[in-house]
Design a protein around this motif. Structure first.
Motif, PDB file in Angstrom:
ATOM      1  N   THR A  65       0.862  -1.176   0.000  1.00 22.80           N
ATOM      2  CA  THR A  65       0.000   0.000   0.000  1.00 22.80           C
ATOM      3  C   THR A  65       0.898   1.225   0.000  1.00 22.80           C
ATOM      4  N   ASN A  67       1.150   4.970   1.216  1.00 21.58           N
ATOM      5  CA  ASN A  67       0.504   5.868   2.175  1.00 21.58           C
ATOM      6  C   ASN A  67       1.259   7.192   2.269  1.00 21.58           C
ATOM      7  N   ILE A  95      -5.579  -0.163   7.747  1.00 24.99           N
ATOM      8  CA  ILE A  95      -4.775  -0.879   6.758  1.00 24.99           C
ATOM      9  C   ILE A  95      -3.794  -1.821   7.450  1.00 24.99           C
ATOM     10  N   GLU A 264     -10.672  -3.387  -4.479  1.00 27.69           N
ATOM     11  CA  GLU A 264     -11.024  -2.357  -3.517  1.00 27.69           C
ATOM     12  C   GLU A 264     -12.371  -1.784  -3.900  1.00 27.69           C
ATOM     13  N   GLY A 315      -1.645  -3.433  -5.079  1.00 27.37           N
ATOM     14  CA  GLY A 315      -1.930  -2.373  -4.133  1.00 27.37           C
ATOM     15  C   GLY A 315      -1.773  -1.026  -4.801  1.00 27.37           C
ATOM     16  N   THR A 319      -4.661   1.514  -0.243  1.00 27.96           N
ATOM     17  CA  THR A 319      -5.421   0.274  -0.379  1.00 27.96           C
ATOM     18  C   THR A 319      -5.188  -0.624   0.834  1.00 27.96           C
ATOM     19  N   HIS A 320      -5.981  -1.673   0.922  1.00 27.24           N
ATOM     20  CA  HIS A 320      -5.877  -2.717   1.951  1.00 27.24           C
ATOM     21  C   HIS A 320      -6.486  -2.318   3.295  1.00 27.24           C
TER      22      HIS A 320
END
Length: 499
Positions: A65, A67, A95, A264, A315, A319-320
């Motif tokens: 992911t 971030n 996450i 997602e 990802g 996400t996640h």
């Protein structure tokens, strides 16, 4: 195009998953119970335990992911639940929590994380039992840190000393909490890349550097001559000593090869997330289509690189937050692709992929000696990202002056043998004194240079300011204001000042 033969420090050695798992040693009671639960909860329907196979095209699936600690929202806002592009996201805390839970559910799954600005905050809020689980996942090589810095810094407008310091800050945290540091650098979203980055990473002991963005015309040319993976020489003066293996992702970004695998939810576009449907009774069986697309993408991407190993990133931005949606679908992909047999799919990490790639017999890679500047996001080359070199000059000035203040503080600590207030994210360790009154006049002066008598708060704020959306000014005004405020107050808002 210059080609050089890659000489691996450990030729022919690729550590197997089995050997890694056997080397774990004795587990804490809580972790042992979780491990038993994981083995029991692994679905009997899907076999995800495959390993690399010599002589076959191996597709390493790397879940991640991205971030940003400040972009469309502020650093603090991203840590908690928010809405992004029609998706309701539980924040970075969700996450990390759901990723860890998903890894425990299936011992084959892996995940890579690079944004320590968020991880540090999340880590400070964890119960010790949960920390023990995360530490064990790290020891197993299934939760892998890449990059090692507080942020993925900008390489165009950051001073090299700041780049080193923010990396060192993150590395010290990882060494203190996990007893290890990353061996793979991770700069997926920077707007161009500098030779300085290659020099610093090679000198810092990194084995590889993964990048996402480069000028589209340059990337297309590298695809055509099979040189998306190459050796980057960071300095002509240092020569081969400054070489580092670089892998550029074929999409020029850092998401899945196709949006069909963007597992997602997006409430604006469709009520249900993308998924692999393997239940014939639903009337929407998609396994055959997914397998054919997977093989097609794998064989296409093999033409861009040397050897029998490629990788798919699974990802994207934030996400996640519902990690089980990603992992359950990836489980299906791995199971059905391997059942098909045309290519071999496996859960992997950047370090595992690098080990496999650099063990390729007779591997020869193109040599690069210059920068990836300026970055252009169009194949025609008429959309150059160069305005951020000079935009938001006040913020850039504030950041540069902040680093100068921090450097002066560090020097005073050394000269005064000052013991910093923080025992973890501190700038130096120095010698202890029994009482502040026992410190020298210089030490007392140094302690006044930052609030709370702790330069670590300024150091953390400055580290986050080098993020590729912060110092560049590409984040929204709200995020830019938050960055400037953290530095003005010498305190990373939304984080604990002491670790």
């Amino acid at each position: 195009m210059t080609l050089i033969a890659w000489r691996s420090n450990n030729p022919g050695t690729v550590i197997s998953r089995g050997a890694e798992l056997l080397a774990l040693g004795q587990l804490p009671l809580l972790l042992l119970l979780l491990w038993v639960q994981a083995a029991a909860s692994r679905s009997a329907l899907y076999n995800t335990s495959g390993a690399r196979i010599n002589g076959k095209l191996n597709v390493h699936i790397i879940s991640h992911t991205h971030n940003d600690p400040g972009w469309l929202r502020s650093y603090a806002q991203y840590h908690r639940p928010f809405e992004l592009d029609g998706r309701v996201i539980g924040g970075v805390e969700a996450i990390l929590e759901t990723v860890v839970s998903s890894l425990v559910d299936n011992p084959d799954r892996t995940f890579v994380y690079a944004d320590l600005a968020f991880f540090v905050k999340w880590w400070q809020e964890l119960h010790e039992d949960t920390k023990a689980v995360v530490r064990q996942l790290v020891q197993q090589g299934r939760f892998e840190f890449a990059g090692g810095g507080i942020v993925q810094h900008d390489e165009a407008t950051s001073h090299y000393s700041g780049m080193v310091d923010q990396m060192s800050l993150g590395m010290r945290f990882l060494q203190q909490e996990f007893g290890r540091a990353p061996t793979v650098a991770w700069q997926l979203d920077g707007f161009g890349h500098s030779c300085t980055e290659a020099l610093l990473k090679s000198m810092g002991g990194f084995q590889a550097l993964f990048i996402g963005r480069s000028a589209m015309a340059d990337m297309q040319q590298r695809k055509s001559n099979r040189s998306l993976e190459f050796v980057w020489r960071g300095s002509e003066s240092y020569g081969a000593e400054s070489d580092i293996f670089v892998s550029q992702y074929p999409t020029g970004n850092y998401g899945p090869p196709t949006m069909d695998w963007f597992f997602e939810q997006n409430l604006q576009e469709k009520p249900l997330p993308a998924h692999i449907d393997d239940d014939p009774e639903t009337g929407s069986f998609t396994v055959d289509k997914a397998v054919d697309l997977f093989v097609q993408k794998a064989q296409e991407w093999q033409q861009y690189m040397h050897g029998d190993d490629i990788y798919f990133l699974m990802g994207h931005d934030f996400t996640h937050s519902e990690a089980r949606m990603w992992f359950s679908n990836i489980d299906k992909l791995i199971h059905y692709v391997n059942k098909d047999g045309r290519v071999n799919a496996l859960y992997s990490t950047p370090a595992r992929y690098t080990a496999a790639k650099l063990s390729t017999p007779g591997l020869q890679l193109a040599l690069k000696t210059d920068d990836f500047f300026p970055y252009s996001s169009s194949e025609s080359g008429d959309e150059y990202w160069a305005g951020f070199y000079t935009s938001r000059p006040t913020l850039k000035t504030q950041i540069r002056r902040g680093w100068a203040l921090l450097r002066a503080t560090q020097q005073l600590e050394v000269l005064a043998q000052l013991q910093p207030g923080s025992s973890r994210l501190a700038t130096t360790m120095g010698l202890q004194y029994n009482h502040p009154a026992d410190a020298s006049e210089t030490a007392r002066l140094g302690s006044k240079l930052a609030p709370d008598h702790d330069p670590a708060v300024l150091e953390f704020a400055l580290a986050t300011s080098l993020h590729h959306d912060a110092i560049t000014g590409t984040q929204r005004q709200q995020g830019t204001s938050a960055t400037a405020m953290r530095e003005a107050c010498h305190r990373p808002r939304g984080t604990l000042s002491r670790c």
